[in-house]
Write an enzyme that holds these catalytic residues in place. Structure first.
Site, PDB file in Angstrom:
ATOM      1  N   GLY A  51     -27.870-107.417  49.772  1.00  0.00           N
ATOM      2  CA  GLY A  51     -26.722-107.517  50.601  1.00  0.00           C
ATOM      3  C   GLY A  51     -26.762-106.304  51.548  1.00  0.00           C
ATOM      4  O   GLY A  51     -25.814-105.946  52.059  1.00  0.00           O
ATOM      5  N   ASN A  56     -26.023-104.591  45.280  1.00  0.00           N
ATOM      6  CA  ASN A  56     -24.563-104.445  46.278  1.00  0.00           C
ATOM      7  C   ASN A  56     -23.971-105.454  46.268  1.00  0.00           C
ATOM      8  O   ASN A  56     -22.731-105.879  46.593  1.00  0.00           O
ATOM      9  CB  ASN A  56     -24.968-103.687  47.670  1.00  0.00           C
ATOM     10  CG  ASN A  56     -24.058-103.882  48.626  1.00  0.00           C
ATOM     11  OD1 ASN A  56     -22.895-103.373  48.405  1.00  0.00           O
ATOM     12  ND2 ASN A  56     -24.024-104.836  49.645  1.00  0.00           N
ATOM     13  N   SER A 100     -16.134-101.752  41.638  1.00  0.00           N
ATOM     14  CA  SER A 100     -14.958-101.924  42.554  1.00  0.00           C
ATOM     15  C   SER A 100     -14.027-100.948  41.776  1.00  0.00           C
ATOM     16  O   SER A 100     -13.891-101.101  40.281  1.00  0.00           O
ATOM     17  CB  SER A 100     -14.511-103.116  42.967  1.00  0.00           C
ATOM     18  OG  SER A 100     -13.332-102.882  43.312  1.00  0.00           O
ATOM     19  N   TYR A 145     -12.203-111.545  39.711  1.00  0.00           N
ATOM     20  CA  TYR A 145     -13.217-110.517  40.620  1.00  0.00           C
ATOM     21  C   TYR A 145     -13.223-109.138  39.781  1.00  0.00           C
ATOM     22  O   TYR A 145     -14.256-108.465  39.136  1.00  0.00           O
ATOM     23  CB  TYR A 145     -12.504-110.233  41.785  1.00  0.00           C
ATOM     24  CG  TYR A 145     -13.449-109.237  42.796  1.00  0.00           C
ATOM     25  CD1 TYR A 145     -14.566-109.224  43.073  1.00  0.00           C
ATOM     26  CD2 TYR A 145     -12.715-108.073  43.066  1.00  0.00           C
ATOM     27  CE1 TYR A 145     -15.108-108.075  43.974  1.00  0.00           C
ATOM     28  CE2 TYR A 145     -13.255-106.893  43.762  1.00  0.00           C
ATOM     29  CZ  TYR A 145     -14.474-106.899  44.131  1.00  0.00           C
ATOM     30  OH  TYR A 145     -14.994-105.944  44.605  1.00  0.00           O
ATOM     31  N   ALA A 146     -11.803-108.624  39.430  1.00  0.00           N
ATOM     32  CA  ALA A 146     -11.672-107.457  38.456  1.00  0.00           C
ATOM     33  C   ALA A 146     -12.459-107.562  37.233  1.00  0.00           C
ATOM     34  O   ALA A 146     -13.227-106.810  36.682  1.00  0.00           O
ATOM     35  CB  ALA A 146     -10.128-107.290  38.352  1.00  0.00           C
ATOM     36  N   LYS A 168     -16.286-107.413  37.531  1.00  0.00           N
ATOM     37  CA  LYS A 168     -16.609-105.878  38.065  1.00  0.00           C
ATOM     38  C   LYS A 168     -16.381-104.853  36.809  1.00  0.00           C
ATOM     39  O   LYS A 168     -17.152-104.019  36.642  1.00  0.00           O
ATOM     40  CB  LYS A 168     -15.727-105.401  39.164  1.00  0.00           C
ATOM     41  CG  LYS A 168     -16.165-105.953  40.484  1.00  0.00           C
ATOM     42  CD  LYS A 168     -17.615-105.662  40.897  1.00  0.00           C
ATOM     43  CE  LYS A 168     -17.596-105.869  42.449  1.00  0.00           C
ATOM     44  NZ  LYS A 168     -18.981-106.024  42.770  1.00  0.00           N
TER      45      LYS A 168
HETATM   46  N1  NAP Z   1     -15.238-103.619  51.185  1.00  0.00           N
HETATM   47  C1  NAP Z   1     -14.400-103.339  50.164  1.00  0.00           C
HETATM   48  O1  NAP Z   1     -13.146-102.868  50.187  1.00  0.00           O
HETATM   49  C2  NAP Z   1     -15.096-103.213  48.613  1.00  0.00           C
HETATM   50  C3  NAP Z   1     -14.255-102.307  47.808  1.00  0.00           C
HETATM   51  C4  NAP Z   1     -14.859-102.382  46.289  1.00  0.00           C
HETATM   52  C5  NAP Z   1     -15.944-102.954  46.234  1.00  0.00           C
HETATM   53  N2  NAP Z   1     -16.672-103.468  47.150  1.00  0.00           N
HETATM   54  C6  NAP Z   1     -18.068-104.127  46.611  1.00  0.00           C
HETATM   55  O2  NAP Z   1     -18.923-103.817  47.537  1.00  0.00           O
HETATM   56  C7  NAP Z   1     -19.932-104.619  47.713  1.00  0.00           C
HETATM   57  C8  NAP Z   1     -20.268-105.049  49.244  1.00  0.00           C
HETATM   58  O3  NAP Z   1     -18.972-105.495  49.808  1.00  0.00           O
HETATM   59  P1  NAP Z   1     -18.995-105.540  51.428  1.00  0.00           P
HETATM   60  O4  NAP Z   1     -17.254-105.411  51.788  1.00  0.00           O
HETATM   61  O5  NAP Z   1     -19.783-104.446  52.127  1.00  0.00           O
HETATM   62  O6  NAP Z   1     -19.214-107.202  51.622  1.00  0.00           O
HETATM   63  P2  NAP Z   1     -19.947-107.798  52.914  1.00  0.00           P
HETATM   64  O7  NAP Z   1     -19.440-106.918  54.136  1.00  0.00           O
HETATM   65  O8  NAP Z   1     -19.615-109.045  52.869  1.00  0.00           O
HETATM   66  O9  NAP Z   1     -21.611-107.631  52.871  1.00  0.00           O
HETATM   67  C9  NAP Z   1     -22.036-108.391  51.660  1.00  0.00           C
HETATM   68  C10 NAP Z   1     -23.383-108.549  51.889  1.00  0.00           C
HETATM   69  O10 NAP Z   1     -23.814-109.354  50.546  1.00  0.00           O
HETATM   70  C11 NAP Z   1     -24.732-110.249  51.336  1.00  0.00           C
HETATM   71  N3  NAP Z   1     -24.349-111.659  50.176  1.00  0.00           N
HETATM   72  C12 NAP Z   1     -23.385-112.235  50.085  1.00  0.00           C
HETATM   73  N4  NAP Z   1     -23.313-113.023  48.996  1.00  0.00           N
HETATM   74  C13 NAP Z   1     -24.654-113.222  48.552  1.00  0.00           C
HETATM   75  C14 NAP Z   1     -25.490-113.906  47.773  1.00  0.00           C
HETATM   76  N5  NAP Z   1     -24.988-114.841  47.041  1.00  0.00           N
HETATM   77  N6  NAP Z   1     -26.881-113.785  47.791  1.00  0.00           N
HETATM   78  C15 NAP Z   1     -27.330-112.800  48.527  1.00  0.00           C
HETATM   79  N7  NAP Z   1     -26.782-112.109  49.412  1.00  0.00           N
HETATM   80  C16 NAP Z   1     -25.404-112.201  49.489  1.00  0.00           C
HETATM   81  C17 NAP Z   1     -24.146-110.754  52.744  1.00  0.00           C
HETATM   82  O11 NAP Z   1     -25.171-111.555  53.348  1.00  0.00           O
HETATM   83  P3  NAP Z   1     -25.008-112.974  53.514  1.00  0.00           P
HETATM   84  O12 NAP Z   1     -23.586-113.433  53.751  1.00  0.00           O
HETATM   85  O13 NAP Z   1     -26.031-113.435  54.694  1.00  0.00           O
HETATM   86  O14 NAP Z   1     -25.634-113.383  52.057  1.00  0.00           O
HETATM   87  C18 NAP Z   1     -24.041-109.236  52.873  1.00  0.00           C
HETATM   88  O15 NAP Z   1     -25.211-108.639  53.291  1.00  0.00           O
HETATM   89  C19 NAP Z   1     -19.670-105.961  47.033  1.00  0.00           C
HETATM   90  O16 NAP Z   1     -20.088-105.913  45.512  1.00  0.00           O
HETATM   91  C20 NAP Z   1     -18.005-105.742  46.697  1.00  0.00           C
HETATM   92  O17 NAP Z   1     -17.518-106.250  45.570  1.00  0.00           O
HETATM   93  C21 NAP Z   1     -16.245-103.715  48.526  1.00  0.00           C
END
Ligand code: NAP
Length: 258
Positions: free
Chosen positions: A15, A81, A135, A149-150, A153
């Site tokens: 990701g 990620n 998370s 989701y929680a 994680k």
């Molecule tokens: N943002 C927050 O507030 C937050 C808070 C706590 C934890 N997190 C965690 O941080 C991580 C990243 O989150 P983010 O907010 O940065 O997400 P994001 O901006 O949506 O990025 C997600 C990335 O993962 C790829 N992806 C999604 N589903 C996939 C799949 N099935 N197979 C392969 N690649 C996939 C997406 O590309 P494609 O769509 O092209 O596949 C993208 O590159 C996650 O694990 C999330 O749970 C985020």
């Protein structure tokens, strides 16, 4: 001063084309690593080596690992990620078997599967670092917003600890990073959707949501680059004695000692 302490290291960021993953990939590359990013969709532009793979599909995970073996001979740093909140709120009765399976597959099994397939080479070379991006939800579930989701994680946290213990004397370190609210597309969309459904502004929506968790003492979301800097430190030689631990990066939002 830029720290080029990852020269000669090969890093895979799943990701790594958007949000937190993209910031991590850019940060590791700035530190001198050769960076491979994977996602389902090829981005318009990326300075890193891109491999397409849906990590919820076992065959595509195997294909990703094979391409890495063929092109790079293996990896030294694995950032798991991929993940996200993909199921509805509303508590236990709103969640079907399919929802639970979908959330566990995306947030837990995808990482377990990729670790299993890439670990033999790390163990053989007697070095490597694996980071699981979890998370704060894994430590504090909000039943009406993110139950499945929680839980996925929280399971990832537990798996990461067990794996770290298993691998501690094999030269492979395993760590968990637990971001709080971070300014990425899905978080901004989630806040906008919540605000629209409640008839309030996104800022008021953020305040309401944060009130349920006790708020963010620092009063703002994280920037993806701030998470990336923590990850850079954890995979670097400076963190050589760290394994099996969870690092929350949340502006102080977790209300308990955990
Ligand atoms: N943002 C927050 O507030 C937050 C808070 C706590 C934890 N997190 C965690 O941080 C991580 C990243 O989150 P983010 O907010 O940065 O997400 P994001 O901006 O949506 O990025 C997600 C990335 O993962 C790829 N992806 C999604 N589903 C996939 C799949 N099935 N197979 C392969 N690649 C996939 C997406 O590309 P494609 O769509 O092209 O596949 C993208 O590159 C996650 O694990 C999330 O749970 C985020």
């Amino acid at each position: 001063m830029e720290l080029k302490n990852l020269k000669g290291k090969r890093a895979l960021v799943t990701g790594g084309t958007k949000g937190i993953g993209k910031a991590i990939a850019d940060g590791l590359a700035q530190a001198g690593a050769t960076v491979i990013v994977s996602a389902r969709t090829k981005p318009e532009a990326t300075p890193h080596h891109f491999i397409a793979a849906d990590l919820t599909d076992a065959d595509q995970v195997a294909g990703l690992a094979q391409e890495i073996a063929n092109t790079f001979g293996g990896i030294d740093i694995l950032i798991n990620n991929v993940g996200g909140l993909t199921t509805p709120g509303g508590g236990h009765s709103a969640l079907t078997d399919a929802h639970w399976q979908q959330e566990l597959n995306l947030n837990l099994i995808s990482a377990i599967r990729l670790d299993r397939i890439l670990l033999p080479q790390m163990i053989e070379q007697k070095s490597g670092v694996i980071i699981h991006i979890s998370s704060v939800a894994g430590k504090q579930a909000l039943w009406n917003l993110n139950m499945a989701y929680a839980v996925s994680k929280a399971a990832l946290n537990s798996y990461s600890k067990a794996l770290a213990t298993e691998l501690a004397d094999k030269g492979v370190r395993v760590l968990t990073v637990a971001p709080g609210a971070t300014k990425t597309e899905p978080m901004i969309k989630f806040l906008n959707d919540y605000a629209i459904s409640a008839g309030i502004t996104p800022e008021e929506g953020m305040k309401q949501l944060m009130a349920q968790t006790g708020g963010i003492p620092m009063g703002r979301m994280a920037e993806p680059e701030e998470v990336a800097q923590l990850v850079h430190f954890l995979v670097s030689p400076s963190a050589a004695y760290l394994t099996g631990t969870i690092y929350a990066i949340d502006g102080g939002s977790l209300p308990v000692v955990a």
